[in-house]
Each structure stands twice: as structure tokens, then as C-alpha cells.
Design an enzyme around this catalytic site. Structure first.
Site, PDB file in Angstrom:
ATOM      1  N   ASP A   3      53.070  17.928  66.859  1.00 37.92           N
ATOM      2  CA  ASP A   3      52.182  16.771  66.835  1.00 37.92           C
ATOM      3  C   ASP A   3      51.427  16.718  65.519  1.00 37.92           C
ATOM      4  O   ASP A   3      51.347  17.704  64.777  1.00 37.92           O
ATOM      5  CB  ASP A   3      51.167  16.859  67.984  1.00 37.92           C
ATOM      6  N   TYR A  15      53.344  29.973  70.653  1.00 34.60           N
ATOM      7  CA  TYR A  15      52.236  29.204  70.075  1.00 34.60           C
ATOM      8  C   TYR A  15      50.929  29.979  70.255  1.00 34.60           C
ATOM      9  O   TYR A  15      50.787  30.784  71.180  1.00 34.60           O
ATOM     10  CB  TYR A  15      52.087  27.853  70.778  1.00 34.60           C
TER      11      TYR A  15
END
Length: 254
Positions: free
Chosen positions: A56, A117
Site C-alpha cells: 500500500d 511483516y
């Protein structure tokens, strides 16, 4: 003479603050756009990279892989020298780290077997963390958040954390790690999550849900209801992109 196609993997890292994510988009500056332009210039042929995933806008990557094909007989003779030239042309917030020649059929996205992540938060104003971590007002209940995070490992359908109207065939993911830990200096709290794949906006939605639990808005067992609902509106609000990092992508052949 028959054209030779050589497939390369390039490992890069980037600060995503100035970019609208990895993937090339109309009317937006992206990491892929910048990298493709540099490779096309140096190789003197059109280059269209394929990334290990999409990020994103504003999300960072400490490790990211992309593959691309070179259509000439000799290929890239000197990987180190080529990386030097790539980095000379890339902007300061994107760095090329490694170049690997692999078999023609390998794929940066589909061959990845695990991704990790991290989401970083901090609690005191720090100009050096601005844009790279999310500042919270108070420390949440870490034990409650880790209790809820452990529940994630019991499920595989994470429709509740997926961004709406995404073009994916399945919302099934296999999470193998999900936990909050303090950094060694005690200044930041980091959420670590590893899975075979992730849905769009999934990590930011998970972190938002966990922080709701950490603030006492729900008990840890609320995570069961969220996941079983398969409804994005039941999960927490997505946290800002500035604290999110892709930190590791694992392949069976690297």
C-alpha cells in the site's frame, strides 16, 4: 541468431513514504515505475518487473524481490557493477541490494513460500521515527494483544481483514507467527507476523483490531468473533501505513 531470455531476481529495499505503493499505477509515483525506468535505461530494452507482492501507499520494505527478463545473448556480465549503476540512477529512498540469475520459470510472486511483516509503534515524540513508526498516546495491554494474536494461528480464512473488492481467488492464508515484542532499547513496540501469503490491507487491519483489544475495548476472545464473522466492518480500523514494513520474503531456492 536466436534471442536468449535470462531471468533475474533483484532484491531491493525502499522507504515507501514518497510512493503510492509498489505496483505501477496511472497518475501516481510508485516504486515499480522508478525501478523499471532505471532498468530500461541501463539495459536498453523495455523491462517490466514482477514484484513479490504489492504494498500500500506509504508502506516500507526492508526486503523485496522482483524478477525481470533480459533479452540478449550475454545477459548481465557483472552483477556487482550492474547494481552499482542501478543504485546510481535510483532515488535515495530505493536501494538495489542483490542480483541473482535464476531459471527462466521462477516467479517472484508465486514462488514465495513465506512473508514476514513488522508494524512499529512508539510512545514518545521522536523526529527520527516520523514517517517510520506510528506514535501512540499510551502503552496498550500487550499480554491481551498477544493472547488475541495467538488466536490468529487457529484460522485460515481471513476475509474479515481483507480490503473490499479485491481481485483474489481465495482469502485463505496460513499464519505461523503473530506476536508483539519490545525492541531491545525499549523505545518501540513491534508486531511481527509471518504467513505464506497476505491479503490487501490485512496486516494493518489486524493491528488495528489488536490495538482495540489492547486498549480494553474488547477482550482477547473477541478475535474469534471477528474472524468468524468474515466481515471487514467487524474488525478494527486499519492503522496508518507509516509503521508497516515488509521485512522478509522466503523462496525454496534462495
Amino acid at each position: 541468431m536466436k534471442t536468449t531470455h535470462r531471468r533475474y531476481f533483484m532484491e531491493i529495499a525502499f522507504d515507501g513514504g514518497a510512493y503510492h505503493g509498489w505496483q505501477t499505477q496511472p497518475n501516481a509515483v510508485t516504486v515499480q515505475e522508478r525501478l523499471d525506468k532505471v532498468l530500461t535505461t541501463l539495459l536498453r530494452q523495455p523491462v517490466d518487473t514482477v514484484g513479490c507482492g504489492r504494498t500500500d501507499a506509504g508502506v516500507h520494505a526492508k526486503q523485496f524481490f522482483a524478477h525481470f527478463d533480459v533479452e540478449h545473448e550475454g545477459g548481465i556480465d557483472n552483477a556487482e557493477a550492474f547494481l552499482y549503476r542501478v543504485n546510481a540512477l535510483l532515488p535515495r529512498d530505493i536501494g538495489a541490494k542483490k542480483l541473482i540469475l535464476l531459471e527462466p520459470g521462477v516467479h517472484a510472486r508465486f514462488d514465495a513460500v513465506m512473508r514476514t511483516y513488522e508494524y512499529h509503534v512508539h510512545f514518545r515524540k521522536d523526529p527520527f521515527l516520523n514517517g517510520r513508526s506510528w506514535q501512540l498516546r499510551s502503552v496498550p495491554d500487550i499480554a491481551a494483544m498477544n493472547h488475541a494474536a495467538a488466536i490468529l494461528l487457529q484460522y485460515e480464512d481471513f476475509s474479515c481483514f481483507s480490503k473490499s473488492n479485491t481481485q483474489v481467488h481465495t482469502n485463505i492464508c496460513r499464519i505461523v507467527r503473530a506476536e508483539w515484542r519490545w525492541t531491545d532499547d525499549g523505545q518501540q513496540l513491534v508486531f511481527y507476523i509471518s504467513a505464506n501469503r497476505f491479503l490487501r490491507n490485512m496486516v494493518r487491519a489486524i493491528v488495528g483490531t489488536l490495538l482495540d483489544i489492547g486498549r480494553g475495548e474488547h477482550g482477547p476472545e473477541h478475535m474469534h468473533a471477528v474472524i468468524q464473522s468474515k466481515n471487514r466492518s467487524v474488525a478494527g480500523t486499519s492503522v496508518p501505513a507509516c509503521g508497516l514494513y515488509l521485512t522478509e520474503v522466503v523462496y525454496p531456492y534462495l
